[in-house]
Design a protein around this motif. Structure first.
Motif, PDB file in Angstrom:
ATOM      1  N   LEU A 198       0.863  -1.180   0.000  1.00 38.91           N
ATOM      2  CA  LEU A 198       0.000   0.000   0.000  1.00 38.91           C
ATOM      3  C   LEU A 198       0.899   1.229   0.000  1.00 38.91           C
ATOM      4  CD1 LEU A 198      -2.811  -0.788   2.598  1.00 38.91           C
ATOM      5  CD2 LEU A 198      -2.911  -0.913   0.098  1.00 38.91           C
ATOM      6  N   ALA A 199       0.485   2.254  -0.733  1.00 37.07           N
ATOM      7  CA  ALA A 199       1.255   3.506  -0.743  1.00 37.07           C
ATOM      8  C   ALA A 199       1.203   4.147   0.642  1.00 37.07           C
ATOM      9  CB  ALA A 199       0.693   4.449  -1.795  1.00 37.07           C
ATOM     10  N   PHE A 200       0.072   3.939   1.328  1.00 31.62           N
ATOM     11  CA  PHE A 200      -0.079   4.445   2.705  1.00 31.62           C
ATOM     12  C   PHE A 200      -1.156   3.587   3.371  1.00 31.62           C
ATOM     13  CE2 PHE A 200      -2.536   6.737  -0.408  1.00 31.62           C
ATOM     14  CZ  PHE A 200      -3.834   6.705   0.106  1.00 31.62           C
ATOM     15  N   LEU A 201      -1.090   3.483   4.688  1.00 32.89           N
ATOM     16  CA  LEU A 201      -2.086   2.673   5.398  1.00 32.89           C
ATOM     17  C   LEU A 201      -3.396   3.443   5.504  1.00 32.89           C
ATOM     18  CD1 LEU A 201       0.026   1.130   8.319  1.00 32.89           C
ATOM     19  CD2 LEU A 201      -0.886  -0.051   6.307  1.00 32.89           C
ATOM     20  N   THR A 208     -12.784  -0.935  12.934  1.00 35.57           N
ATOM     21  CA  THR A 208     -13.927  -0.034  13.172  1.00 35.57           C
ATOM     22  C   THR A 208     -14.576   0.284  11.821  1.00 35.57           C
ATOM     23  OG1 THR A 208     -12.510   1.908  12.964  1.00 35.57           O
ATOM     24  CG2 THR A 208     -12.887   1.095  15.195  1.00 35.57           C
ATOM     25  N   TYR A 209     -15.872   0.645  11.840  1.00 35.03           N
ATOM     26  CA  TYR A 209     -16.545   1.022  10.599  1.00 35.03           C
ATOM     27  C   TYR A 209     -16.108   2.436  10.234  1.00 35.03           C
ATOM     28  CZ  TYR A 209     -20.098   2.063   7.163  1.00 35.03           C
ATOM     29  OH  TYR A 209     -20.725   2.418   5.999  1.00 35.03           O
ATOM     30  N   ALA A 210     -15.383   2.570   9.142  1.00 40.55           N
ATOM     31  CA  ALA A 210     -14.886   3.890   8.730  1.00 40.55           C
ATOM     32  C   ALA A 210     -14.481   3.772   7.260  1.00 40.55           C
ATOM     33  CB  ALA A 210     -13.697   4.311   9.585  1.00 40.55           C
ATOM     34  N   PRO A 211     -15.419   4.095   6.329  1.00 40.28           N
ATOM     35  CA  PRO A 211     -15.120   3.931   4.896  1.00 40.28           C
ATOM     36  C   PRO A 211     -13.867   4.711   4.488  1.00 40.28           C
ATOM     37  CG  PRO A 211     -17.443   4.372   5.234  1.00 40.28           C
ATOM     38  CD  PRO A 211     -16.785   4.571   6.562  1.00 40.28           C
ATOM     39  N   PHE A 212     -13.040   4.105   3.632  1.00 41.86           N
ATOM     40  CA  PHE A 212     -11.796   4.769   3.205  1.00 41.86           C
ATOM     41  C   PHE A 212     -11.414   4.248   1.821  1.00 41.86           C
ATOM     42  CE2 PHE A 212     -10.670   0.845   5.335  1.00 41.86           C
ATOM     43  CZ  PHE A 212      -9.762   0.263   4.458  1.00 41.86           C
ATOM     44  N   THR A 213     -10.523   4.963   1.182  1.00 45.18           N
ATOM     45  CA  THR A 213      -9.914   4.512  -0.070  1.00 45.18           C
ATOM     46  C   THR A 213      -8.401   4.627   0.091  1.00 45.18           C
ATOM     47  OG1 THR A 213     -11.765   5.427  -1.290  1.00 45.18           O
ATOM     48  CG2 THR A 213      -9.838   4.823  -2.582  1.00 45.18           C
ATOM     49  N   VAL A 214      -7.689   3.578  -0.294  1.00 45.52           N
ATOM     50  CA  VAL A 214      -6.225   3.642  -0.323  1.00 45.52           C
ATOM     51  C   VAL A 214      -5.780   3.154  -1.699  1.00 45.52           C
ATOM     52  CG1 VAL A 214      -5.686   3.378   2.142  1.00 45.52           C
ATOM     53  CG2 VAL A 214      -6.146   1.344   0.758  1.00 45.52           C
ATOM     54  N   GLU A 215      -4.491   3.189  -1.945  1.00 47.29           N
ATOM     55  CA  GLU A 215      -4.016   2.600  -3.192  1.00 47.29           C
ATOM     56  C   GLU A 215      -2.652   1.966  -2.971  1.00 47.29           C
ATOM     57  OE1 GLU A 215      -4.098   5.965  -5.847  1.00 47.29           O
ATOM     58  OE2 GLU A 215      -2.019   6.463  -5.382  1.00 47.29           O
ATOM     59  N   THR A 216      -2.331   1.037  -3.854  1.00 51.07           N
ATOM     60  CA  THR A 216      -1.008   0.427  -3.775  1.00 51.07           C
ATOM     61  C   THR A 216      -0.007   1.358  -4.463  1.00 51.07           C
ATOM     62  OG1 THR A 216      -1.215  -0.687  -5.886  1.00 51.07           O
ATOM     63  CG2 THR A 216      -2.032  -1.893  -3.950  1.00 51.07           C
ATOM     64  N   THR A 217       1.272   1.053  -4.305  1.00 52.47           N
ATOM     65  CA  THR A 217       2.277   1.900  -4.963  1.00 52.47           C
ATOM     66  C   THR A 217       2.188   1.778  -6.487  1.00 52.47           C
ATOM     67  OG1 THR A 217       3.845   0.112  -4.673  1.00 52.47           O
ATOM     68  CG2 THR A 217       3.955   1.912  -3.064  1.00 52.47           C
ATOM     69  N   THR A 218       1.482   0.709  -6.960  1.00 54.54           N
ATOM     70  CA  THR A 218       1.281   0.590  -8.402  1.00 54.54           C
ATOM     71  C   THR A 218      -0.082   1.184  -8.828  1.00 54.54           C
ATOM     72  OG1 THR A 218       0.577  -1.671  -7.928  1.00 54.54           O
ATOM     73  CG2 THR A 218       2.798  -1.394  -8.816  1.00 54.54           C
ATOM     74  N   ARG A 219      -0.667   1.960  -7.904  1.00 61.06           N
ATOM     75  CA  ARG A 219      -1.877   2.743  -8.181  1.00 61.06           C
ATOM     76  C   ARG A 219      -3.140   1.911  -8.334  1.00 61.06           C
ATOM     77  NH1 ARG A 219      -1.687   8.445  -8.966  1.00 61.06           N
ATOM     78  NH2 ARG A 219       0.136   8.828  -7.743  1.00 61.06           N
ATOM     79  N   VAL A 220      -3.178   0.740  -7.702  1.00 63.14           N
ATOM     80  CA  VAL A 220      -4.444  -0.018  -7.681  1.00 63.14           C
ATOM     81  C   VAL A 220      -5.277   0.555  -6.529  1.00 63.14           C
ATOM     82  CG1 VAL A 220      -5.509  -2.283  -7.373  1.00 63.14           C
ATOM     83  CG2 VAL A 220      -3.257  -2.091  -8.489  1.00 63.14           C
ATOM     84  N   PRO A 221      -6.460   1.136  -6.830  1.00 65.97           N
ATOM     85  CA  PRO A 221      -7.269   1.705  -5.745  1.00 65.97           C
ATOM     86  C   PRO A 221      -8.021   0.615  -4.989  1.00 65.97           C
ATOM     87  CG  PRO A 221      -8.325   2.065  -7.865  1.00 65.97           C
ATOM     88  CD  PRO A 221      -7.059   1.301  -8.152  1.00 65.97           C
ATOM     89  N   LEU A 222      -8.127   0.757  -3.681  1.00 70.79           N
ATOM     90  CA  LEU A 222      -8.818  -0.228  -2.845  1.00 70.79           C
ATOM     91  C   LEU A 222      -9.753   0.507  -1.898  1.00 70.79           C
ATOM     92  CD1 LEU A 222      -5.658  -2.340  -1.963  1.00 70.79           C
ATOM     93  CD2 LEU A 222      -7.477  -3.018  -3.529  1.00 70.79           C
ATOM     94  N   GLU A 223     -11.027   0.094  -1.946  1.00 71.12           N
ATOM     95  CA  GLU A 223     -12.022   0.738  -1.083  1.00 71.12           C
ATOM     96  C   GLU A 223     -12.547  -0.270  -0.096  1.00 71.12           C
ATOM     97  OE1 GLU A 223     -15.565   2.511  -2.768  1.00 71.12           O
ATOM     98  OE2 GLU A 223     -14.262   3.269  -4.388  1.00 71.12           O
ATOM     99  N   ALA A 224     -12.779   0.138   1.133  1.00 71.32           N
ATOM    100  CA  ALA A 224     -13.412  -0.757   2.107  1.00 71.32           C
ATOM    101  C   ALA A 224     -13.969   0.081   3.247  1.00 71.32           C
ATOM    102  CB  ALA A 224     -12.409  -1.785   2.625  1.00 71.32           C
ATOM    103  N   GLN A 225     -14.711  -0.595   4.127  1.00 73.87           N
ATOM    104  CA  GLN A 225     -15.242   0.135   5.293  1.00 73.87           C
ATOM    105  C   GLN A 225     -14.563  -0.283   6.591  1.00 73.87           C
ATOM    106  OE1 GLN A 225     -18.197  -1.868   3.901  1.00 73.87           O
ATOM    107  NE2 GLN A 225     -18.710  -0.365   2.334  1.00 73.87           N
ATOM    108  N   MET A 226     -13.736  -1.323   6.502  1.00 73.50           N
ATOM    109  CA  MET A 226     -13.013  -1.773   7.696  1.00 73.50           C
ATOM    110  C   MET A 226     -11.735  -2.428   7.211  1.00 73.50           C
ATOM    111  SD  MET A 226     -14.289  -4.410  10.698  1.00 73.50           S
ATOM    112  CE  MET A 226     -15.453  -3.328  11.498  1.00 73.50           C
ATOM    113  N   TRP A 227     -10.685  -2.333   8.022  1.00 62.42           N
ATOM    114  CA  TRP A 227      -9.450  -3.019   7.641  1.00 62.42           C
ATOM    115  C   TRP A 227      -8.800  -3.635   8.874  1.00 62.42           C
ATOM    116  CZ3 TRP A 227      -4.024  -1.731   8.334  1.00 62.42           C
ATOM    117  CH2 TRP A 227      -3.798  -0.643   9.185  1.00 62.42           C
ATOM    118  N   PHE A 228      -7.923  -4.587   8.615  1.00 58.30           N
ATOM    119  CA  PHE A 228      -7.141  -5.215   9.683  1.00 58.30           C
ATOM    120  C   PHE A 228      -5.682  -5.317   9.239  1.00 58.30           C
ATOM    121  CE2 PHE A 228     -11.424  -6.922  10.322  1.00 58.30           C
ATOM    122  CZ  PHE A 228     -11.598  -6.642  11.668  1.00 58.30           C
TER     123      PHE A 228
END
Ligand SMILES: Cc1cc2nc3c(=O)[nH]c(=O)nc-3n(C[C@H](O)[C@H](O)[C@H](O)COP(=O)(O)OP(=O)(O)OC[C@H]3O[C@@H](n4cnc5c(N)ncnc54)[C@H](O)[C@@H]3O)c2cc1C
Length: 365
Positions: A198-201, A208-228
């Protein structure tokens, strides 16, 4: 008066050893938590509240004669364990068993089982609102958690992201194991994004329920509402005095002899995840270390040299994906390795998660 053995850390290794020596020595177990944490069952409690009671086992059922001091060992010397600036415990033998820390929900920072349980319950409430979960790390914990989530909630879309090109790259695993685990999870809709970090955590707390978007360093976007966070195991050995710290490696693990004495010491032993024994770190190995050290402590207390030797355990992994899925890599006699599927994995771990054995250790069977 019986000789005093101070066991530092009441996880799988320390609790087993304290119990083994309870009849023959004045055992003091130093442990900050008010209940043993059965990590092997913790991921099931993420999805099933009924399992919560099988994750925490109060220490009051463990020892008949010995005592548990509920506190941190803040500084440990060869003959003394310091609990606070004003309180220390003298010891004839010290056994270090402080294991590894791991992010929630596999292990817990909280020392009170009630507080840890409340966090788990809040997380489950939040999880019920999610339809996408991101797991950072495709090792055994990330994959087992993906298995629990998708076995319990068929609608949930789970993504596993890993910096490596494949999952399970940290151990000596057969390609068939990786293939069958991936296949089973992909059948349940799990998506794998591998080969870049991931480019950033996610900028929100885990679990916790908290929708977010992150991306990998190769620019693959990832959306979710919870992470571990499913990586980052850390040996807990920061409490050693200068003399004992001489045996600490840069990664925090302790160099031990074949008798599991700390290198350079004859009355200080180490067991479990904190040792540098060349084997994968497992509860079953910590318990086997405890058996060897129990015999060696008795030798030392009776004026003999330690007689029991520990031989690194055969490599194996049992990886359930919920109660009925998963795969395991076992080592058979002669060193031949074999991968077995869901039925055998469910029989070995998936259904019971070793909770019957742990309940017995803590007098709760
Ligand atoms: C999700 C998950 C699933 C797993 N499943 C399996 C499995 O199926 N089979 C298997 O064999 N292994 C499994 N493992 C690995 C297993 O949990 C570890 O190998 C095991 O916990 C190591 O035992 P230990 O006794 O060395 O330390 P731990 O069990 O980590 O216990 C260490 C104890 O020391 C205490 N402590 C720490 N610092 C101090 C201090 N300064 N003073 C006093 N006490 C202290 C801690 O509070 C803790 O209670 C799993 C791990 C995880 C995270």
């Amino acid at each position: 008066m019986a000789a005093r053995v101070v066991v530092v850390g009441g996880g799988y290794g320390g609790a087993t050893l304290a119990k083994r020596l309870d009849d023959v020595a004045d055992v003091v177990l130093v442990e900050p938590k008010d209940a043993f944490v059965h990590a092997s069952a913790a991921l099931r409690a993420v999805v099933d509240p009924e399992w919560q009671a099988r994750v925490f086992y109060p220490y009051d059922g463990l020892l008949k004669r010995g005592r548990v001091v509920q506190d941190w060992a803040r500084r440990v010397s060869p003959h003394r364990v310091q609990i606070s600036p004003f309180e220390s415990i003298d010891a004839d033998v010290v056994v270090l068993a402080t294991g590894t820390a791991y992010p929630f929900p596999a292990k817990f920072l909280e020392n009170e089982a009630d507080v840890a349980s409340a966090r788990l319950a809040r997380m489950r409430d939040d999880l019920a609102r999610c339809d996408r979960v991101l797991l950072v790390g495709g090792g055994p914990v990330g994959l087992e958690l993906a298995g629990e989530l998708t076995a319990a909630f068929r609608h949930l879309r789970v993504t596993v992201v890993d910096i490596a090109d494949d999952v399970l790259t940290s151990g000596d695993f057969l390609p068939e194991l990786r293939a069958t685990i991936r296949e089973q999870l992909e059948e349940r809709g799990v998506e794998f994004v591998t080969g870049a970090p991931l480019a950033f955590l996610p900028p929100v707390d885990v679990g916790t329920y908290a929708p977010f978007t992150v991306e990998t360093t190769t620019r693959v976007p990832l959306e979710a509402q919870m992470w571990f966070r499913c990586y980052g195991s850390r040996a807990q050995t920061g409490y050693l005095d200068e003399e004992l710290a001489a045996a600490r490696r840069p990664d925090g693990r302790l160099r031990v002899t074949e008798h599991l004495t700390v290198v350079g010491q004859d009355r200080v032993f180490a067991i479990g995840d904190i040792t540098d024994v060349p084997e994968s770190k497992r509860a079953s190995a910590a318990i086997a270390h405890a058996d060897v050290v129990a015999r060696n402590v008795m030798d030392v207390l009776e004026g003999r040299r330690p007689s029991a030797r520990y031989h690194a355990a055969a490599e194996l992994i049992v990886l359930p994906l919920g109660p009925d899925g998963g795969a395991s890599q076992l080592e058979l006699d002669g060193g031949r390795r074999e991968v077995v599927g869901p039925a055998e994995t469910s029989r070995i771990k998936g259904r019971d998660l070793f909770s019957t054995d742990v309940a017995e250790l803590f007098g709760r069977a």
